[in-house]
Design an enzyme around this catalytic site. Sequence first.
Site, PDB file in Angstrom:
ATOM      1  N   LYS A  65       0.810  -1.223   0.000  1.00  0.00           N
ATOM      2  CA  LYS A  65       0.000   0.000   0.000  1.00  0.00           C
ATOM      3  C   LYS A  65       0.848   1.281   0.000  1.00  0.00           C
ATOM      4  CE  LYS A  65      -4.283  -1.642   2.122  1.00  0.00           C
ATOM      5  NZ  LYS A  65      -5.264  -1.426   3.199  1.00  0.00           N
ATOM      6  N   ASP A 101     -10.132   3.147   1.936  1.00  0.00           N
ATOM      7  CA  ASP A 101     -10.280   2.631   3.313  1.00  0.00           C
ATOM      8  C   ASP A 101     -10.904   3.699   4.224  1.00  0.00           C
ATOM      9  OD1 ASP A 101      -9.289   0.044   2.988  1.00  0.00           O
ATOM     10  OD2 ASP A 101      -7.219   0.646   3.353  1.00  0.00           O
TER      11      ASP A 101
HETATM   12  P1  NDP Z   1       0.041  -3.303  10.128  1.00  0.00           P
HETATM   13  O1  NDP Z   1       0.904  -4.510  10.056  1.00  0.00           O
HETATM   14  O2  NDP Z   1       0.391  -2.095   9.376  1.00  0.00           O
HETATM   15  O3  NDP Z   1      -0.137  -2.892  11.698  1.00  0.00           O
HETATM   16  C1  NDP Z   1      -0.345  -3.887  12.681  1.00  0.00           C
HETATM   17  C2  NDP Z   1      -0.644  -3.230  14.018  1.00  0.00           C
HETATM   18  O4  NDP Z   1      -0.959  -4.268  14.948  1.00  0.00           O
HETATM   19  C3  NDP Z   1       0.522  -2.445  14.614  1.00  0.00           C
HETATM   20  O5  NDP Z   1       0.040  -1.334  15.305  1.00  0.00           O
HETATM   21  C4  NDP Z   1       1.147  -3.473  15.579  1.00  0.00           C
HETATM   22  O6  NDP Z   1       1.819  -2.883  16.673  1.00  0.00           O
HETATM   23  C5  NDP Z   1      -0.093  -4.140  16.114  1.00  0.00           C
HETATM   24  N1  NDP Z   1       0.201  -5.468  16.643  1.00  0.00           N
HETATM   25  C6  NDP Z   1       0.547  -6.583  15.951  1.00  0.00           C
HETATM   26  N2  NDP Z   1       0.740  -7.617  16.789  1.00  0.00           N
HETATM   27  C7  NDP Z   1       0.530  -7.151  18.061  1.00  0.00           C
HETATM   28  C8  NDP Z   1       0.563  -7.743  19.359  1.00  0.00           C
HETATM   29  N3  NDP Z   1       0.863  -9.039  19.527  1.00  0.00           N
HETATM   30  N4  NDP Z   1       0.280  -6.958  20.421  1.00  0.00           N
HETATM   31  C9  NDP Z   1      -0.037  -5.649  20.250  1.00  0.00           C
HETATM   32  N5  NDP Z   1      -0.081  -5.031  19.058  1.00  0.00           N
HETATM   33  C10 NDP Z   1       0.191  -5.765  17.959  1.00  0.00           C
HETATM   34  O7  NDP Z   1      -1.422  -3.834   9.719  1.00  0.00           O
HETATM   35  P2  NDP Z   1      -2.657  -2.974   9.139  1.00  0.00           P
HETATM   36  O8  NDP Z   1      -2.693  -1.676   9.837  1.00  0.00           O
HETATM   37  O9  NDP Z   1      -2.626  -2.989   7.672  1.00  0.00           O
HETATM   38  O10 NDP Z   1      -3.905  -3.903   9.568  1.00  0.00           O
HETATM   39  C11 NDP Z   1      -4.267  -4.074  10.925  1.00  0.00           C
HETATM   40  C12 NDP Z   1      -5.517  -4.946  11.023  1.00  0.00           C
HETATM   41  O11 NDP Z   1      -6.635  -4.291  10.406  1.00  0.00           O
HETATM   42  C13 NDP Z   1      -5.370  -6.294  10.296  1.00  0.00           C
HETATM   43  O12 NDP Z   1      -5.944  -7.296  11.099  1.00  0.00           O
HETATM   44  C14 NDP Z   1      -6.145  -6.103   9.013  1.00  0.00           C
HETATM   45  O13 NDP Z   1      -6.700  -7.314   8.518  1.00  0.00           O
HETATM   46  C15 NDP Z   1      -7.266  -5.151   9.472  1.00  0.00           C
HETATM   47  N6  NDP Z   1      -7.779  -4.338   8.369  1.00  0.00           N
HETATM   48  C16 NDP Z   1      -9.112  -4.419   8.079  1.00  0.00           C
HETATM   49  C17 NDP Z   1      -9.655  -3.654   7.079  1.00  0.00           C
HETATM   50  C18 NDP Z   1     -11.108  -3.755   6.781  1.00  0.00           C
HETATM   51  O14 NDP Z   1     -11.532  -3.270   5.714  1.00  0.00           O
HETATM   52  N7  NDP Z   1     -11.906  -4.309   7.662  1.00  0.00           N
HETATM   53  C19 NDP Z   1      -8.830  -2.729   6.274  1.00  0.00           C
HETATM   54  C20 NDP Z   1      -7.435  -2.712   6.659  1.00  0.00           C
HETATM   55  C21 NDP Z   1      -6.956  -3.497   7.670  1.00  0.00           C
HETATM   56  P3  NDP Z   1       3.390  -2.523  16.605  1.00  0.00           P
HETATM   57  O15 NDP Z   1       3.472  -1.182  15.937  1.00  0.00           O
HETATM   58  O16 NDP Z   1       3.813  -2.524  18.017  1.00  0.00           O
HETATM   59  O17 NDP Z   1       4.049  -3.615  15.782  1.00  0.00           O
END
Ligand code: NDP
Length: 294
Positions: A65, A101
């Site tokens: 993206k 989005d």
């Molecule tokens: P990214 O990989 O960019 O971000 C992931 C986020 O999750 C970060 O803030 C990360 O924190 C946090 N995270 C991951 N693992 C853990 C953990 N074990 N404990 C605490 N925090 C954690 O992903 P996206 O932002 O692209 O997507 C996030 C979610 O949103 C996904 O599940 C995706 O499927 C969903 N989504 C849904 C959409 C929809 O249309 N419904 C659209 C876009 C996304 P840290 O910074 O500390 O690593």
Amino acid sequence: MQYLGVIGHPMKRSLSPVFQQAALDHLRLDIAYQAWPTPPDGLETRIIGLRAPAVLGANVTIPHKETVIPLLDEVDDLVRRVGAVNTIVNKDGRLHGHNTDVNGFLRALRQDGGLEPAGQRVVVTGAGGAAHAVVAGLLQAGAASVCVINRTFIRAEKLVADMRAAAGATKLQALPDRPEDWRKALNGAALLVNCTSVGSEGALSDSAEEKNSPVPLEIVNSGALAGLLVFDLIYRPALTPLMAAAQRAGARVLGGLPMLIHQGASSFQMWTGREAPVDIMLTAAQDALLREGA
Ligand code: NDP
């Protein structure tokens, strides 16, 4: 025949081909929507291929993206604010990047969650791509305040810095992921949005319940979520551990499927110029999830 597709890597079980094709077929459009798995080193070639006259455009998903932006000819203001593209439109060989989005989030919140964010206090957890789109939407809609909490605090601070210029009258701040900060953030809030992947199918852990919730369980169980809308962007599973716990604690809950459908509907309209049959798309996606047992 014309073509559309979704570009990502790895592309496990994307729902977009299912519900976009259902919409195209419903309107009897001679367009095929395909899955186009694309590793990072193949992105440039894939994008060149989108300039072909038979290709109307594409969706872009993880991990492309952000990296796709310099490969496009133009991006709109929203893309500049969010820093991510999820929709590409091919206009006579020129590629235009958009982000649906933001609109998908706001539509789901208003239509499916029944909550108007203007003037509301909101807590967002997560600081990745999805959180950027959600915060941009909340600022655009005029939320009174947005608190961003993330495991890695520096990423929450970076998100807030990225969005500061668009904040206007909205109070925007980053807080560390600690129970005392959660308590402070949730005080007076109307909405909590989970933009982390914690609780998603692939990340579900059967060890501790705590690990499956992005909100500390002592906060969920303290009643701090009572009366709030808890919007979890995750759509696999349909009811996440956070949603289940929040419901028990007296919150209303909304899962991620309506947002996925609304962002897809906005993309559909950009490519075809036709109103998207949202109900057809939603039913197709729900059927696919039921078949998977999600
Ligand atoms: P990214 O990989 O960019 O971000 C992931 C986020 O999750 C970060 O803030 C990360 O924190 C946090 N995270 C991951 N693992 C853990 C953990 N074990 N404990 C605490 N925090 C954690 O992903 P996206 O932002 O692209 O997507 C996030 C979610 O949103 C996904 O599940 C995706 O499927 C969903 N989504 C849904 C959409 C929809 O249309 N419904 C659209 C876009 C996304 P840290 O910074 O500390 O690593």
